[in-house]
Design a protein around this motif. Structure first.
Motif, PDB file in Angstrom:
ATOM      1  N   ALA A   1       0.830  -1.206   0.000  1.00  0.00           N
ATOM      2  CA  ALA A   1       0.000   0.000   0.000  1.00  0.00           C
ATOM      3  C   ALA A   1       0.865   1.256   0.000  1.00  0.00           C
ATOM      4  N   ALA A   2       1.958   1.227   0.750  1.00  0.00           N
ATOM      5  CA  ALA A   2       2.864   2.382   0.790  1.00  0.00           C
ATOM      6  C   ALA A   2       3.513   2.601  -0.573  1.00  0.00           C
ATOM      7  N   ALA A   3       3.983   1.528  -1.201  1.00  0.00           N
ATOM      8  CA  ALA A   3       4.655   1.648  -2.493  1.00  0.00           C
ATOM      9  C   ALA A   3       3.707   2.161  -3.573  1.00  0.00           C
ATOM     10  N   LEU A   4       2.428   1.831  -3.456  1.00  0.00           N
ATOM     11  CA  LEU A   4       1.442   2.250  -4.444  1.00  0.00           C
ATOM     12  C   LEU A   4       0.830   3.614  -4.113  1.00  0.00           C
ATOM     13  N   GLY A   5       1.178   4.171  -2.959  1.00  0.00           N
ATOM     14  CA  GLY A   5       0.641   5.460  -2.561  1.00  0.00           C
ATOM     15  C   GLY A   5      -0.851   5.426  -2.297  1.00  0.00           C
ATOM     16  N   ALA A   6      -1.346   4.313  -1.781  1.00  0.00           N
ATOM     17  CA  ALA A   6      -2.778   4.131  -1.582  1.00  0.00           C
ATOM     18  C   ALA A   6      -3.300   4.966  -0.428  1.00  0.00           C
ATOM     19  N   ASP A   7      -4.563   5.373  -0.549  1.00  0.00           N
ATOM     20  CA  ASP A   7      -5.203   6.099   0.540  1.00  0.00           C
ATOM     21  C   ASP A   7      -5.320   5.241   1.792  1.00  0.00           C
ATOM     22  N   CYS A   8      -5.538   3.945   1.609  1.00  0.00           N
ATOM     23  CA  CYS A   8      -5.682   3.066   2.770  1.00  0.00           C
ATOM     24  C   CYS A   8      -5.469   1.615   2.361  1.00  0.00           C
ATOM     25  N   LEU A   9      -5.202   0.798   3.358  1.00  0.00           N
ATOM     26  CA  LEU A   9      -5.207  -0.657   3.213  1.00  0.00           C
ATOM     27  C   LEU A   9      -6.501  -1.160   3.827  1.00  0.00           C
ATOM     28  N   VAL A  10      -7.323  -1.821   3.028  1.00  0.00           N
ATOM     29  CA  VAL A  10      -8.592  -2.348   3.501  1.00  0.00           C
ATOM     30  C   VAL A  10      -8.348  -3.626   4.303  1.00  0.00           C
ATOM     31  N   LEU A  11      -8.979  -3.699   5.469  1.00  0.00           N
ATOM     32  CA  LEU A  11      -8.864  -4.877   6.316  1.00  0.00           C
ATOM     33  C   LEU A  11     -10.176  -5.652   6.303  1.00  0.00           C
ATOM     34  N   VAL A  12     -10.125  -6.880   5.800  1.00  0.00           N
ATOM     35  CA  VAL A  12     -11.228  -7.835   5.928  1.00  0.00           C
ATOM     36  C   VAL A  12     -10.812  -8.772   7.052  1.00  0.00           C
ATOM     37  N   CYS A  13     -11.573  -8.764   8.137  1.00  0.00           N
ATOM     38  CA  CYS A  13     -10.991  -9.150   9.425  1.00  0.00           C
ATOM     39  C   CYS A  13     -10.882 -10.637   9.704  1.00  0.00           C
ATOM     40  N   GLY A  14     -11.604 -11.465   8.962  1.00  0.00           N
ATOM     41  CA  GLY A  14     -11.504 -12.900   9.148  1.00  0.00           C
ATOM     42  C   GLY A  14     -12.803 -13.514   9.641  1.00  0.00           C
ATOM     43  N   PRO A  15     -13.064 -14.792   9.275  1.00  0.00           N
ATOM     44  CA  PRO A  15     -14.347 -15.427   9.569  1.00  0.00           C
ATOM     45  C   PRO A  15     -14.403 -16.047  10.961  1.00  0.00           C
ATOM     46  N   LEU A  16     -15.607 -16.390  11.370  1.00  0.00           N
ATOM     47  CA  LEU A  16     -15.817 -17.168  12.586  1.00  0.00           C
ATOM     48  C   LEU A  16     -15.575 -18.636  12.265  1.00  0.00           C
ATOM     49  N   LEU A  17     -14.655 -19.255  13.000  1.00  0.00           N
ATOM     50  CA  LEU A  17     -14.264 -20.634  12.729  1.00  0.00           C
ATOM     51  C   LEU A  17     -14.787 -21.614  13.767  1.00  0.00           C
ATOM     52  N   ASP A  18     -15.347 -21.105  14.861  1.00  0.00           N
ATOM     53  CA  ASP A  18     -15.882 -21.973  15.912  1.00  0.00           C
ATOM     54  C   ASP A  18     -17.081 -21.252  16.529  1.00  0.00           C
ATOM     55  N   HIS A  19     -17.412 -21.534  17.765  1.00  0.00           N
ATOM     56  CA  HIS A  19     -18.569 -20.925  18.395  1.00  0.00           C
ATOM     57  C   HIS A  19     -18.246 -19.667  19.209  1.00  0.00           C
ATOM     58  N   ASP A  20     -16.974 -19.321  19.315  1.00  0.00           N
ATOM     59  CA  ASP A  20     -16.582 -18.246  20.227  1.00  0.00           C
ATOM     60  C   ASP A  20     -16.401 -16.936  19.471  1.00  0.00           C
ATOM     61  N   LEU A  21     -17.506 -16.243  19.269  1.00  0.00           N
ATOM     62  CA  LEU A  21     -17.480 -14.996  18.506  1.00  0.00           C
ATOM     63  C   LEU A  21     -16.694 -13.918  19.229  1.00  0.00           C
ATOM     64  N   ALA A  22     -16.836 -13.848  20.544  1.00  0.00           N
ATOM     65  CA  ALA A  22     -16.107 -12.825  21.296  1.00  0.00           C
ATOM     66  C   ALA A  22     -14.605 -13.013  21.172  1.00  0.00           C
ATOM     67  N   ALA A  23     -14.155 -14.269  21.235  1.00  0.00           N
ATOM     68  CA  ALA A  23     -12.717 -14.532  21.103  1.00  0.00           C
ATOM     69  C   ALA A  23     -12.218 -14.178  19.708  1.00  0.00           C
TER      70      ALA A  23
END
Length: 270
Positions: free
Chosen positions: A92-114
């Protein structure tokens, strides 16, 4: 759908996934042919040509990079994503981007809070590297249908709570496709204010056939895009507006025809 208010077409940014069958050189040429001044870049397309060539391509075309997609995927406790996310920041820095988009990751078990706790910790770990590189991080909340596939951050309120917990250093992306349904949308976009680092548009089709790959062209669906655009503008966002259409239907069309259509629809419906 109301269309009495529309976004300045000079702010149109082509999100590369909209023309997913093309590589970066071809998408840059499309932007040049159609007078589009901003481009959102996907990391797999950068990898296909190499970072140095990718940066040279966008520079030589005079393109502004509105975002790089994506970093994140923090939720799997068995996978160390730190180095991959640091590389994303450097790209992102090399491309001079306004931002790096974060897609945070899926729920893999039952513990959503964790899982959400791991997202917080992952971003906190990445922030010093991003700060040093001059790259803004932007969490993109995804529709709840994506919780088991892409992200446990599903509303703007959750994304902003995360930002608050990180001293407001992390911004958000408002993707109309993912947030238009939210009854708290007005209040949360206003709350975001200057933390809005990106705005994405497409449309939600009646009878959507695929939860990931059947987004609609603006004006073909149910989203009141002018209303969402007003909310984002009232919050103070003045940056590029990305057309991001993940659609097997549109990917099968001629890329120049798709680009002509999205420019026209942007003028009419965004």
């Amino acid at each position: 759908m109301t269309t009495e208010w529309t976004m300045d077409t000079a702010r149109l940014s082509l999100n590369q996934i909209t023309l997913n069958t093309l590589g970066l050189p071809e998408v840059v040429e499309i932007c040049e042919r159609h007078g589009i001044g901003s481009l959102a870049v996907w990391r797999d397309k950068v990898a296909a040509v190499g970072l140095d060539r990718a940066a040279a391509l966008v520079r030589s075309a005079g393109l502004h990079v509105s975002s790089v997609c994506r970093g994140g995927m923090f939720t799997d406790p068995t996978v160390d994503v730190r180095e991959e996310n640091r590389r994303a920041v450097e790209e992102a820095a090399a491309l001079g981007a306004d931002c790096l988009v974060l897609v945070c990751g899926p729920l893999l078990d039952h513990d959503l809070a964790a899982a959400r706790g791991r997202v917080h910790d992952g971003i906190a770990d990445l922030l010093p590297h991003a700060r040093a590189a001059g790259v803004r991080l932007a969490v993109e909340p995804l529709h709840p249908m994506m919780i088991s596939r892409r992200s446990v951050v599903n509303t703007l309120a959750q994304a902003l709570d995360l930002s608050d917990a990180l001293d407001g250093e992390v911004g958000v992306v408002v993707d109309a496709y993912h947030v238009w349904w939210d009854p708290e949308l007005d209040a949360q976009v206003a709350r975001a204010g200057r933390r809005v680092l990106g705005y994405h548009v497409s449309d939600w089709l009646p009878g959507t056939a695929d939860l990931l790959l059947d987004r609609g062209m603006m004006g073909d669906g149910l989203i009141d895009l002018p209303r969402v655009s007003r909310l984002v503008a009232d919050a103070g966002y003045t940056g590029p507006v990305e057309v991001e259409i993940l659609s097997t239907r549109w990917w099968a069309e001629d890329p120049d025809d798709v680009t002509r259509t999205l420019r026209k629809r942007f003028e009419e419906f965004v």
